[in-house]
Design a protein around this motif. Structure first.
Motif, mmCIF file in Angstrom:
data_model
loop_
_atom_site.group_PDB
_atom_site.id
_atom_site.type_symbol
_atom_site.label_atom_id
_atom_site.label_comp_id
_atom_site.label_asym_id
_atom_site.label_seq_id
_atom_site.Cartn_x
_atom_site.Cartn_y
_atom_site.Cartn_z
ATOM 1 N N GLY A 4 -4.507 15.488 -8.441
ATOM 2 C CA GLY A 4 -5.784 15.065 -7.860
ATOM 3 C C GLY A 4 -6.152 15.786 -6.574
ATOM 4 N N ASP A 5 -5.224 16.576 -6.032
ATOM 5 C CA ASP A 5 -5.491 17.304 -4.786
ATOM 6 C C ASP A 5 -6.243 18.618 -5.051
ATOM 7 O OD1 ASP A 5 -4.320 15.322 -3.258
ATOM 8 O OD2 ASP A 5 -2.395 16.360 -3.030
ATOM 9 N N THR A 6 -6.457 19.371 -3.972
ATOM 10 C CA THR A 6 -7.262 20.591 -4.044
ATOM 11 C C THR A 6 -6.458 21.807 -3.582
ATOM 12 O OG1 THR A 6 -9.263 19.320 -3.607
ATOM 13 C CG2 THR A 6 -9.383 21.676 -3.170
ATOM 14 N N VAL A 7 -6.477 22.860 -4.378
ATOM 15 C CA VAL A 7 -5.895 24.150 -3.975
ATOM 16 C C VAL A 7 -6.948 24.879 -3.140
ATOM 17 C CG1 VAL A 7 -5.092 26.416 -4.779
ATOM 18 C CG2 VAL A 7 -4.460 24.343 -6.046
ATOM 19 N N ARG A 8 -6.579 25.287 -1.945
ATOM 20 C CA ARG A 8 -7.521 25.984 -1.061
ATOM 21 C C ARG A 8 -7.290 27.490 -1.144
ATOM 22 N NH1 ARG A 8 -11.354 22.240 0.687
ATOM 23 N NH2 ARG A 8 -10.282 20.253 0.613
ATOM 24 N N LEU A 9 -8.297 28.225 -1.575
ATOM 25 C CA LEU A 9 -8.171 29.685 -1.631
ATOM 26 C C LEU A 9 -8.228 30.242 -0.213
ATOM 27 C CD1 LEU A 9 -10.608 30.392 -4.619
ATOM 28 C CD2 LEU A 9 -8.095 30.322 -4.677
ATOM 29 N N PRO A 10 -7.227 31.037 0.195
ATOM 30 C CA PRO A 10 -7.231 31.557 1.568
ATOM 31 C C PRO A 10 -8.182 32.746 1.725
ATOM 32 C CG PRO A 10 -5.265 32.298 0.405
ATOM 33 C CD PRO A 10 -6.018 31.402 -0.550
ATOM 34 N N LYS A 11 -8.745 32.878 2.923
ATOM 35 C CA LYS A 11 -9.657 34.000 3.203
ATOM 36 C C LYS A 11 -8.972 35.346 3.045
ATOM 37 C CE LYS A 11 -12.562 31.671 6.669
ATOM 38 N NZ LYS A 11 -11.751 30.456 6.951
ATOM 39 N N GLN A 12 -7.640 35.357 3.242
ATOM 40 C CA GLN A 12 -6.914 36.626 3.290
ATOM 41 C C GLN A 12 -6.716 37.255 1.914
ATOM 42 O OE1 GLN A 12 -6.106 33.747 4.745
ATOM 43 N NE2 GLN A 12 -4.985 34.019 6.670
ATOM 44 N N SER A 13 -7.067 36.558 0.849
ATOM 45 C CA SER A 13 -6.813 37.072 -0.504
ATOM 46 C C SER A 13 -8.076 37.028 -1.344
ATOM 47 C CB SER A 13 -5.734 36.229 -1.185
ATOM 48 O OG SER A 13 -5.578 36.621 -2.539
ATOM 49 N N THR A 14 -8.217 38.017 -2.227
ATOM 50 C CA THR A 14 -9.321 37.991 -3.195
ATOM 51 C C THR A 14 -8.796 37.916 -4.631
ATOM 52 O OG1 THR A 14 -9.387 40.409 -3.251
ATOM 53 C CG2 THR A 14 -10.880 39.304 -1.718
#
Ligand code: MG
Length: 218
Positions: free
Chosen positions: A53-63
């Motif tokens: 139920g949680d959220t994976v946060r995409l980091p700014k440092q990766s595309t």
């Protein structure tokens, strides 16, 4: 960080997060890597752990952030230099997890022979399911893993195809580290890793929802 109890096995608080790389032949080939002669080990920090139920946060440092569905072992008993024959006696239970990986950062690290800690270690990069007790799994090498992104299956494989089975991983890790109750072992991913984007809905499961995990990507 406060201690986090392991869902399904609340007597355990989550300890070290050991991870195994390159443990399925077809995945080694899809990343054009070399087959390992012994288990390839890395660690994730505790801040990577999130739950159903949680959220994976995409980091700014990766595309280029990938999912890697994995069978996860929870250790229930302290041990050092554990024999292969006794290894499974140290297991408290099993679950499914996702070794989220910043593939672009990992590729650069590989080129330079640098560690994978950054590529594997961003906050929220290790979602885990609720765990089932060890006796609910007859054979840890006969577990079906699956991950769907937006309802489409991306990885689907049996733990039968592991290069180093669970008992061997526990034995090997325990020759280096004292394994402790609450330690987790991510046992490597089969083929089919692919990129994630904001808005994706991921569902990982083992043995047709004996344990499962749903997370959103942002
Ligand atoms: Mg992995």
């Amino acid at each position: 960080m406060s201690t986090q109890n392991l869902p399904g096995l609340p007597e355990l608080s989550i300890g070290n997060i050991y991870c195994i790389g390159r443990n399925y032949v077809d995945h080694v080939h899809e990343l054009r890597s070399d087959l390992p002669e012994k288990p390839l080990v890395f660690l994730k920090p505790l801040g990577t752990i999130i739950f159903d139920g949680d959220t994976v946060r995409l980091p700014k440092q990766s595309t280029n952030v990938h999912h890697e569905v994995e069978f996860v072992v929870a250790i229930g008993k302290t041990g050092k230099n554990i024999s292969k024959t006794q290894a499974l006696d140290h297991v408290a239970g099993y679950g499914v997890g996702i070794d989220i990986t910043a593939r672009d950062i990992q590729a650069k690290a590989k080129e330079k022979s640098h560690p994978w800690t950054v590529a594997k270690g961003f906050d929220t990069f290790a979602p885990i399911s609720s765990f089932v007790r060890w006796d609910k799994i007859n054979d840890p090498q006969e577990v079906d893993l699956e991950i769907k992104v937006n309802g489409i299956t991306r990885q689907s494989e049996s733990t039968r195809l592991m290069i180093f089975p669970v008992a061997e991983l526990i034995h090997y890790l325990s020759t280096i580290f004292t394994l402790q109750p609450g330690d987790l072992i991510f046992t490597g991913t089969p083929q089919g890793v692919s990129p994630l984007k904001s808005g994706d809905e991921i569902k990982a499961s083992m043995n047709n929802d004996q344990a499962s995990l749903s997370v959103t990507v942002k």
